[in-house]
Write an enzyme that holds these catalytic residues in place. Structure first.
Site, short mmCIF file in Angstrom:
data_model
loop_
_atom_site.label_atom_id
_atom_site.label_comp_id
_atom_site.label_asym_id
_atom_site.label_seq_id
_atom_site.Cartn_x
_atom_site.Cartn_y
_atom_site.Cartn_z
N LYS A 35 -27.07 21.96 18.86
CA LYS A 35 -25.51 22.57 19.09
C LYS A 35 -25.08 22.37 20.47
O LYS A 35 -23.82 21.70 20.52
CB LYS A 35 -25.41 23.95 18.64
N THR A 121 -19.65 40.91 13.64
CA THR A 121 -19.25 42.02 12.89
C THR A 121 -20.75 42.55 12.72
O THR A 121 -21.62 42.00 12.07
CB THR A 121 -18.69 41.44 11.83
N ASN A 212 -11.78 44.01 6.74
CA ASN A 212 -12.10 43.10 5.80
C ASN A 212 -12.28 43.41 4.37
O ASN A 212 -12.01 42.86 3.38
CB ASN A 212 -13.40 42.35 6.33
N ALA A 256 -3.07 35.71 -6.75
CA ALA A 256 -4.41 35.71 -7.51
C ALA A 256 -4.84 34.33 -7.38
O ALA A 256 -4.27 33.23 -7.29
CB ALA A 256 -3.68 36.06 -8.65
N CYS A 264 -17.39 35.77 5.70
CA CYS A 264 -17.17 37.32 6.08
C CYS A 264 -17.09 38.19 4.97
O CYS A 264 -17.77 38.95 5.09
CB CYS A 264 -15.85 37.14 7.11
C1 UDX Z 1 -11.37 36.49 7.00
C2 UDX Z 1 -10.44 37.48 7.67
O1 UDX Z 1 -9.06 37.03 7.46
C3 UDX Z 1 -10.71 37.51 9.29
O2 UDX Z 1 -9.71 38.27 9.88
C4 UDX Z 1 -12.14 37.79 9.50
O3 UDX Z 1 -12.41 37.90 10.85
C5 UDX Z 1 -13.11 37.09 8.96
O4 UDX Z 1 -12.74 37.02 7.46
P1 UDX Z 1 -11.71 33.98 6.79
O5 UDX Z 1 -13.06 34.17 6.07
O6 UDX Z 1 -11.43 32.66 7.55
O7 UDX Z 1 -11.26 35.17 7.38
O8 UDX Z 1 -10.81 33.77 5.51
P2 UDX Z 1 -9.39 34.23 4.89
O9 UDX Z 1 -8.30 33.23 5.29
O10 UDX Z 1 -9.34 35.67 5.23
O11 UDX Z 1 -9.71 34.06 3.36
C6 UDX Z 1 -10.79 34.55 2.64
C7 UDX Z 1 -10.81 34.22 1.10
O12 UDX Z 1 -9.79 35.03 0.58
C8 UDX Z 1 -10.69 32.85 1.01
O13 UDX Z 1 -11.57 32.31 -0.13
C9 UDX Z 1 -9.24 32.75 0.42
O14 UDX Z 1 -9.02 31.60 -0.68
C10 UDX Z 1 -9.03 33.99 -0.28
N1 UDX Z 1 -7.91 34.27 -0.57
C11 UDX Z 1 -7.00 34.79 0.61
C12 UDX Z 1 -7.14 34.53 -1.59
O15 UDX Z 1 -7.70 34.47 -2.95
N2 UDX Z 1 -5.89 35.45 -2.00
C13 UDX Z 1 -5.13 35.60 -0.88
O16 UDX Z 1 -4.05 36.11 -1.02
C14 UDX Z 1 -5.61 35.04 0.58
#
Ligand code: UDX
Length: 437
Positions: A35, A121, A212, A256, A264
Site C-alpha cells: 500500500k 470506530t 451509524n 427504501a 461501517c
Molecule cells: C456510513 C456513514 O454514512 C458515515 O457517516 C460513516 O462514517 C461510515 O458509514 P458509508 O458506509 O460510506 O458511510 O455509506 P452511506 O452513504 O452511509 O450508505 C450506507 C448504506 O446505506 C449503502 O448501502 C446505501 O446504499 C444505503 N442507503 C443509504 C439506503 O439504502 N438508503 C438511504 O436512504 C441511504
C-alpha cells in the site's frame, strides 16, 4: 503541525490528505508495504472520486509523505492519528488487535509530548485501553501521552468532500492541553464555521456508534414501510417525502431499497449490540434493524420468483454490485447477498458494475460478469437494479427490452419511472409500490 497517520485505508488516507490540505506536515504509515509503495507513487489503493488528484497535489506540495517504517513516520509528530481497521470478530464485537498494535508502535517511536488520536470506530472504553498500552510500553512517558477520540463521519464515495467540509468535528478529550492541540489541528475548518463539539472521551466514542445505528435504523424503517406500502397500494417514496417534510424527521436516509451494506453500518451495528449487552443493557431494536435489512433481500427474491416462477436455468442480470454508487467497495454489498441467494436457488446470475466488477468476482466466484449493462442483459429473464449508478438512469429502455428474454425489471432502488416502464411494456416491480404486471 507535524502529524503522523497510522493506517492508510479509506479513513486513514483521507485523513492524511485532508490534514495536508489544512497545511500540516503529514507522514502516513501502514504495515502493508504494498500500500505504501503505491501511495509513494501517488496511486490510491482504492477508488474514491477525486482522491488521487488531491493525493498527488499534496505530495507535490511536500506536505504529504508515506513511509512503511514507523521509525520515520512517528518521531517528531505532535499528533498521531490511529486509523487502522476494526473488523468484526466471530462474536460481532469489534476486533481491536490492530488498534493495540498501532498503540504499541506509537509508544515505541513517540518523542516528547504526543496526542494520540483514535479515529477508527471503536467501542466506548477503548481510549482507556490505548492509554494503558502506551504507558505499559513507555512508563517513563506516562505524562507525555494524551489519548483523544475524534470519530470520522465520512461516507465512501464522498470521502474527500466529507473530510474537507464535515457537518461537525467531534472531539472527546480529557485535558485542556489535548483539546487545545486538536483545536489547532482543525483550525482551518473551524475558522470557516465548522462546529467543533467537545465532549469527554466515552461520549465521543459512543456518539459515533449512535449516529451509524440511527442512520441504519432510518433506512430499515423506510424498508419496513416499503413492505407495508406494497401490501396496501401506498407509495413509499411519497410516504417518506411526507415524513421528511417534518423538520424533526428529515428526508435523508429514508430511501427504501435493497438495504444498507458497506464497511461501517453492518459491523458498527453488531459491535454496538455486543457493547450494549456487555454493559448490561441489551438493545434488541438494533437486531430488528438488521433483520429488516435482510428482509429487503428476501423481498426482491420473492418478486423475482413471482415473475419467473422457477429460477433454475433462468438468467438474472444484476445492475450495480458495489454497496452503493461512487465506490468499488463490495463489503456487505446487498447486491452480492442477492447474487449468492439467486445462485443457491439455481439461477444463472450475471452482473455489471462500473467500478466494482473485480472485487465482486473475487467475493462471489460463481457470479458471471459482463463488460457493460447491455451485454449483461442479453437473453436475461430479469433485470434487477441493485445499485443506483447514474449511468443506469440513461439506459435505452427500448434496447434493454429488445435484448432481454423476458421484459421483467425488479427495481431495488426505485431508479426507473413506472410510467416509462409501462410505456415500454415491462413487467415492473418497484420497491414499496404495487407492481405493474
Ligand atoms: C456510513 C456513514 O454514512 C458515515 O457517516 C460513516 O462514517 C461510515 O458509514 P458509508 O458506509 O460510506 O458511510 O455509506 P452511506 O452513504 O452511509 O450508505 C450506507 C448504506 O446505506 C449503502 O448501502 C446505501 O446504499 C444505503 N442507503 C443509504 C439506503 O439504502 N438508503 C438511504 O436512504 C441511504
Amino acid at each position: 503541525m507535524r502529524i503522523a497517520v497510522v493506517g492508510t485505508g479509506h479513513v486513514g488516507l483521507t485523513t492524511c490528505i485532508s490534514l495536508a490540505v489544512f497545511g500540516h506536515d503529514v507522514v502516513g504509515t501502514d504495515v502493508e508495504e504494498e500500500k505504501i509503495a503505491l501511495l509513494s507513487k501517488g496511486v490510491s489503493p482504492f477508488f474514491e472520486p477525486g482522491i488521487e488528484d488531491l493525493l498527488k497535489q499534496e505530495m507535490e506540495s511536500g506536505r504529504l509523505r508515506f513511509s512503511a517504517d514507523p521509525s520515520v513516520a512517528i518521531p517528531g509528530a505532535e499528533v498521531v492519528f490511529i486509523c487502522v481497521g476494526t473488523p468484526p470478530k466471530m462474536t460481532g464485537e469489534a476486533s481491536l488487535i490492530a488498534v493495540e498494535a498501532a498503540a504499541r508502535t506509537v509508544a515505541r517511536y513517540a518523542e516528547g509530548r504526543t496526542v494520540v488520536v483514535e479515529k477508527s470506530t471503536v467501542p466506548a472504553g477503548t481510549a482507556q485501553r490505548v492509554r494503558r498500552t502506551l504507558v505499559q510500553e513507555r512508563p517513563e512517558m506516562a505524562d507525555g501521552f494524551e489519548v483523544v477520540s475524534n470519530p470520522e463521519f465520512l461516507r465512501e464515495g464522498h470521502a474527500v468532500e466529507d473530510s474537507l467540509n464535515p457537518d461537525r468535528i467531534l472531539v472527546g478529550a480529557e485535558s485542556e492541553w489535548a483539546r487545545e492541540v486538536i483545536r489547532k489541528v482543525y483550525e482551518p475548518l473551524t475558522a470557516k464555521g465548522t462546529p467543533l463539539i467537545e465532549t469527554d472521551i466515552a461520549t465521543a466514542e459512543l456518539a459515533k456508534h449512535a449516529c451509524n445505528a440511527f442512520l441504519a435504523l432510518k433506512i430499515s424503517f423506510a424498508n419496513a414501510l416499503a413492505r407495508i406500502c406494497e401490501l396496501s397500494d401506498a407509495d413509499v417514496d411519497a410516504v417518506v417525502d411526507v415524513m421528511g417534510a417534518d423538520a424533526r424527521i428529515g428526508r435523508a436516509f429514508l430511501n427504501a431499497g435493497l438495504g444498507w451494506g458497506g464497511s461501517c453500518f453492518p459491523k458498527d451495528l453488531q459491535a454496538f449490540q455486543r457493547l450494549s449487552e456487555r454493559l448490561g443493557y441489551p438493545f434488541p431494536l438494533l437486531e430488528e434493524v438488521t433483520r429488516i435489512n435482510t428482509d429487503a433481500i428476501d423481498s426482491v427474491v420473492s418478486k423475482i420468483e413471482d415473475a419467473l416462477w422457477n429460477l433454475e436455468g433462468k438468467k438474472i442480470a444484476l445492475l450495480g454490485l458495489a454497496f452503493k454508487p461512487g465506490t468499488d467497495d463490495v463489503r456487505a454489498a446487498p447486491a452480492l447477498a442477492l447474487a449468492r441467494r439467486l445462485i443457491e436457488l439455481g439461477a444463472d446470475v450475471i452482473g455489471y458494475d462500473p467500478e466494482a466488477m473485480g472485487p465482486a468476482k473475487a467475493e462471489v466466484p460463481d457470479l458471471e460478469t459482463a463488460p457493460d449493462a447491455y451485454e449483461a442483459l442479453l437473453d436475461a429473464h430479469c433485470l434487477v437494479l441493485c445499485t443506483e449508478w447514474d449511468e443506469f438512469k440513461h439506459l435505452n429502455l427500448e434496447r434493454v427490452k429488445s435484448q432481454m428474454a423476458y421484459p421483467v425489471v425488479v427495481d431495488g432502488r426505485n431508479m426507473f419511472e413506472g410510467t416509462d416502464m409501462e410505456a415500454q411494456g415491462f413487467t415492473y416491480y418497484p420497491t414499496g409500490r404495487r407492481a405493474l404486471k
